[in-house]
Design a protein around this motif. Structure first.
Motif, short mmCIF file in Angstrom:
data_model
loop_
_atom_site.label_atom_id
_atom_site.label_comp_id
_atom_site.label_asym_id
_atom_site.label_seq_id
_atom_site.Cartn_x
_atom_site.Cartn_y
_atom_site.Cartn_z
N ASP A 104 -7.96 -17.36 4.94
CA ASP A 104 -8.51 -18.71 4.88
C ASP A 104 -9.71 -18.88 3.94
O ASP A 104 -9.87 -19.93 3.33
CB ASP A 104 -8.91 -19.17 6.29
CG ASP A 104 -7.71 -19.69 7.09
OD1 ASP A 104 -6.61 -19.74 6.52
OD2 ASP A 104 -7.89 -20.03 8.28
N VAL A 113 -8.32 -19.26 0.60
CA VAL A 113 -7.48 -20.45 0.52
C VAL A 113 -8.31 -21.74 0.59
O VAL A 113 -8.05 -22.69 -0.14
CB VAL A 113 -6.42 -20.44 1.64
CG1 VAL A 113 -5.62 -21.73 1.65
CG2 VAL A 113 -5.47 -19.26 1.48
N TYR A 120 -0.26 -18.50 -1.53
CA TYR A 120 -1.32 -18.69 -0.55
C TYR A 120 -0.92 -18.05 0.77
O TYR A 120 0.19 -18.27 1.25
CB TYR A 120 -1.59 -20.19 -0.35
CG TYR A 120 -2.02 -20.85 -1.64
CD1 TYR A 120 -3.38 -20.94 -1.97
CD2 TYR A 120 -1.08 -21.34 -2.54
CE1 TYR A 120 -3.78 -21.51 -3.16
CE2 TYR A 120 -1.47 -21.91 -3.74
CZ TYR A 120 -2.82 -21.99 -4.05
OH TYR A 120 -3.22 -22.55 -5.23
N PRO A 152 -2.53 -18.13 4.27
CA PRO A 152 -3.59 -18.57 5.18
C PRO A 152 -3.66 -17.72 6.46
O PRO A 152 -2.75 -16.95 6.74
CB PRO A 152 -3.20 -20.02 5.54
CG PRO A 152 -2.09 -20.39 4.61
CD PRO A 152 -1.43 -19.11 4.21
N CYS A 196 -7.01 -16.55 9.58
CA CYS A 196 -8.38 -16.01 9.63
C CYS A 196 -8.48 -15.01 10.76
O CYS A 196 -8.91 -15.34 11.84
CB CYS A 196 -9.38 -17.15 9.83
SG CYS A 196 -11.10 -16.60 9.83
N ILE A 213 2.03 -20.23 7.95
CA ILE A 213 0.99 -20.78 7.07
C ILE A 213 -0.10 -21.53 7.83
O ILE A 213 -0.94 -22.18 7.24
CB ILE A 213 1.60 -21.72 5.99
CG1 ILE A 213 2.35 -22.88 6.64
CG2 ILE A 213 2.49 -20.97 5.03
CD1 ILE A 213 2.72 -23.97 5.63
N ARG A 214 -0.08 -21.46 9.15
CA ARG A 214 -1.12 -22.14 9.95
C ARG A 214 -2.50 -21.56 9.62
O ARG A 214 -2.68 -20.36 9.55
CB ARG A 214 -0.81 -21.96 11.43
CG ARG A 214 -1.79 -22.63 12.36
CD ARG A 214 -1.50 -22.19 13.79
NE ARG A 214 -0.18 -22.68 14.20
CZ ARG A 214 0.00 -23.85 14.82
NH1 ARG A 214 -1.02 -24.61 15.11
NH2 ARG A 214 1.20 -24.24 15.14
N PHE A 215 -3.46 -22.46 9.42
CA PHE A 215 -4.84 -22.01 9.22
C PHE A 215 -5.41 -21.48 10.54
O PHE A 215 -4.89 -21.79 11.59
CB PHE A 215 -5.71 -23.18 8.73
CG PHE A 215 -5.48 -23.55 7.30
CD1 PHE A 215 -6.20 -22.98 6.29
CD2 PHE A 215 -4.51 -24.48 6.97
CE1 PHE A 215 -5.99 -23.32 4.96
CE2 PHE A 215 -4.27 -24.83 5.65
CZ PHE A 215 -5.03 -24.25 4.64
N GLY A 216 -6.50 -20.76 10.45
CA GLY A 216 -7.21 -20.32 11.65
C GLY A 216 -6.72 -19.00 12.19
O GLY A 216 -5.72 -18.46 11.79
#
Ligand code: SF4
Ligand code: SF4
Ligand code: SF4
Ligand code: FES
Lengths: 181, 238
Positions: free
Chosen positions: A85, A88, A147, A149, A151, A178-181
């Motif tokens: 992240d 990204v 990308y 993603p 974190c 591809i989910r953030f976090g």
């Protein structure tokens, strides 16, 4: 088949993405014969070499050193992946942006009461690279090809994209990849 | 009751006259992405995520506020729509400060899930990184303006379900923000009954229970719709 020249780089991030890379555990043993790890915080190379096939870049572009390195990576690599992240989106590293430009950020962090005793701005330019006024995602500094993603991105996600890139496939990734976090 | 027939994504669909394209599509099992729509309260048409194409109409239409009509031909999945939806989501991410990794709603956030579902693996526009505040003056709840997407679900829920009308939108453009009463700290609001309905309604990590830490803020949205249905059908005698 020639070994793929892989590089992993640590810019403005916490190294969590690299820890997650190591979390691929025994798959790293399968990976080892297929790659040459030509540059990485996990390996011992001083210079970023020419002719890198795939570069996984962790962290945002937060200081002059990161910016310089990003340009070197782009010039010397075929495929650049924003790894995690911070690369990204800026993520945690960019949480300082709303505080203002670099001087205000330094003042808030080092001079305010909450910074404790012995308050002083870090000023040794020989050692500490100057902060940029605004933390940027990697793709705001150089063109990025893929990308990744997360974190940090879970090991399974890293494995999926590395497998695709080693096989020279375009990574197509579903929502849960591809989910953030 | 008058019934109209229309076509959504090549599927013949019937709807009650006056029903929205969104409602008709849902009944037919066709999913249109939404953010500001919330079952049980009026529509605001604030997010534009539910945009669809209607044959014969030049402009894209928000499905939640477009009435069904006889013979209407609607498309909900085209490349144009996919591109606009992704663009809208990206702009929502640039407008506030979204750091999913440290957000109370991480893993339970409608914005985060929609972004992933719509293929948003990065944001192509510059982040604005606005300076926004967090109000923790309320005894039980808090509002983090960094995560607010101005969907007004809280405003409508507090007004229409709780009847308190604590929330409103103040300011213009990028300075728009949600305010309690006349703009005082939420904890000083004289209208708030502390019912928590707005907290249930919020699609993001903007409204949360105090003490929630990263990824802890889960919600039970069906409760709000159940409340409205029960009231309408007079399930309680008061
Ligand atoms: S509100 Fe949703 S999208 Fe925004 S930071 Fe929190 S989890 Fe991420
Ligand atoms: S807690 Fe209830 S009364 Fe208070 S602002 Fe939220 S919905 Fe309105
Ligand atoms: S606080 Fe939540 S419900 Fe209210 S406008 Fe912001 S995002 Fe929507
Ligand atoms: S759901 Fe229709 S505009 Fe938001």
């Amino acid at each position: 088949m020639d070994r793929v020249k892989l590089a992993t780089v640590w810019l403005g991030g916490c190294s969590g993405c690299h820890m997650s890379f190591l979390d691929m555990d025994e798959w790293l043993i399968d990976l080892a014969p297929k790659i040459d790890l030509v540059y990485s915080p996990l390996a011992d190379a001083k210079e970023y070499p020419d002719g890198v096939d795939v570069a996984l870049v962790e962290g945002a572009v937060a200081n002059e050193e990161n910016r310089h390195m990003a340009k070197v990576i782009r010039r010397r690599s075929k495929v650049v992946v924003s790894f995690g992240d911070c690369a990204v989106s800026g993520n945690v590293t960019a949480m300082r942006n709303p505080l203002g430009k670099s001087l205000e950020v330094l003042r808030t962090s080092y001079l305010l009461e909450s910074a404790g005793t012995n308050t002083r701005l870090p000023d040794d330019r020989e050692i500490v690279p100057a902060l940029l006024d605004k933390v940027l995602p990697l793709h705001d500094e150089i063109p990025v090809d893929h990308y990744l993603p997360g974190c940090p991105p879970p090991a399974a996600r890293i494995k999926a994209i590395v497998e695709d890139l080693l096989a020279a496939r375009t990574p197509v990734r579903s929502a849960d990849q591809i989910r953030f976090g | 009751m008058a019934v109209v027939t229309l076509t959504i994504d090549d599927k013949p669909v019937s709807a009650r006259a006056g029903e929205s394209v969104l409602a008709a599509a849902r009944e037919a099992g066709i999913r249109i992405p939404t953010l500001c729509h919330l079952d049980g309260v009026s529509e605001a048409a604030a997010c534009r995520l539910c945009l669809v194409q209607v044959e014969g109409r030049g402009r894209l239409q928000a499905a939640c506020v477009t009435e069904t009509a006889e013979g209407m031909i609607v498309r909900t999945q085209t490349d144009t729509l996919r591109e606009y939806r992704r663009m809208i989501l990206e702009l929502l991410f640039t407008e506030g400060n979204h750091v999913c990794a440290v957000c109370v709603a991480n893993g339970n956030c409608e914005l985060q899930s929609l972004a992933a579902e719509q293929g948003m693996d990065h944001v192509r526009y510059p982040y604005l990184n606005p300076a926004r505040t967090v109000d923790v003056s309320h005894k039980q709840y808090a509002i983090d303006h960094n995560r607010c997407i101005l969907c007004t679900r809280c405003v409508r829920t507090c007004d229409e379900i709780e009847g308190a009308h604590t929330w409103d939108v103040a300011g213009r453009g990028t300075l728009s923000h949600i305010v309690a009463d006349m703009g005082q700290p939420w904890g000083d609001s004289v209208t708030c009954t502390s019912c928590g309905k707005c907290v249930q309604a919020c699609p993001t990590g903007a409204l949360f229970r105090q003490g929630s830490t990263v990824a802890e803020m889960t919600r039970d949205r069906e409760k709000l719709a159940d409340l409205v249905t029960a009231r309408r059908d007079k399930k309680w005698t008061v």
